[in-house]
Design an enzyme around this catalytic site. Structure first.
Site, short mmCIF file in Angstrom:
data_model
loop_
_atom_site.label_atom_id
_atom_site.label_comp_id
_atom_site.label_asym_id
_atom_site.label_seq_id
_atom_site.Cartn_x
_atom_site.Cartn_y
_atom_site.Cartn_z
N VAL A 1 0.87 -1.18 0.00
CA VAL A 1 0.00 0.00 0.00
C VAL A 1 0.91 1.22 0.00
O VAL A 1 1.99 1.21 0.57
CB VAL A 1 -0.95 0.04 1.22
CG1 VAL A 1 -1.98 -1.06 1.14
CG2 VAL A 1 -0.17 -0.04 2.53
N SER A 2 0.46 2.28 -0.65
CA SER A 2 1.30 3.47 -0.78
C SER A 2 1.00 4.53 0.27
O SER A 2 1.83 5.38 0.57
CB SER A 2 1.16 4.08 -2.18
OG SER A 2 -0.19 4.39 -2.45
N THR A 3 -0.22 4.51 0.85
CA THR A 3 -0.59 5.54 1.83
C THR A 3 -1.35 4.91 2.98
O THR A 3 -1.89 3.80 2.87
CB THR A 3 -1.49 6.61 1.20
OG1 THR A 3 -2.72 6.00 0.79
CG2 THR A 3 -0.82 7.26 0.00
#
Length: 225
Positions: A9-11
């Site tokens: 996941v990026s955020t």
């Protein structure tokens, strides 16, 4: 043979919504169980943008380095691993050469063994070739335009010039005079080493190979200016 799951996941927000690590991990574990595959572990990549190539990620990088022939990597979706179709094509080809299999759940599982994945890779390969052609064309057009405008195209700035504020080559008066003198000395039959020595006596740092390069790049009428 080792089998690894990979989640990303990026955020923080993404982790609490539809692409959460928990959801990805459940999908990977369910797929492995359904196909009789025993996971050696599920690796988690948190807070890393998809624009970062997998080989440069803190978790993905070491994972892909240690993969050996016969190993399998399972990810929930294509975009969890790759930043683009072209990036996917490059990594998939590398894994194939190493004998590593990749299972992407959104593409039907083993990407080497189903029609949808093969179709995707074929299309990605075609786009990759088209993009490489476009890049070559753009580079050629830019270089031609820069050359026509007298702009510097990169590499070492040639003897006799300096780089101007707008990227153009600006004649350097002292070195231009030196070029004229080099031409005159060669016209008198002086060897390259003698010409280089004469230039160094004037404080110019140039070898006999450098003299030869300058003379090759200089128009024959340069000394007539």
């Amino acid at each position: 043979m080792a089998i690894y799951g990979y989640c990303r996941v990026s955020t923080v927000r993404q982790a609490t919504e539809g692409e959460s690590l928990e959801v990805q991990q459940r999908q990977i574990e369910g797929y492995a169980h359904m196909h009789g595959l025993t996971l050696a572990g599920v690796l988690v990549e948190e807070g890393v943008s998809g624009s970062v190539p997998v080989e440069d990620r803190p978790v993905g990088g070491p994972l892909f380095v240690k993969l050996q022939r016969g190993d399998i990597v399972i990810a929930a979706k294509l975009d969890r691993l790759f930043r683009s179709a072209l990036d996917a094509l490059k990594v998939v080809e590398n894994l194939k050469m190493r004998g590593v299999r990749l299972h992407l759940l959104d593409l039907g599982g083993d990407i080497a063994g189903n029609g949808l994945s093969k179709l995707f890779l074929t299309i990605a390969a075609a786009f990759a070739e088209a993009e490489r052609d476009r890049i070559r064309e753009r580079i050629g057009q830019v270089k031609a335009d820069q050359k026509a405008r007298g702009r510097y195209l990169g590499g070492k700035v040639p003897f006799g010039f300096r780089l101007g504020e707008s990227g153009e080559l600006v004649p350097h008066e002292a070195e231009q005079e030196a070029i004229c003198e080099m031409i005159a000395l060669r016209a008198q039959g002086k060897p390259l080493r003698a010409v280089a020595n004469a230039m160094r006596a004037k404080g110019l740092r140039i070898s006999h190979e450098g003299v030869a390069g300058v003379l090759r790049a200089t128009p024959l009428d340069h000394g007539d200016r």
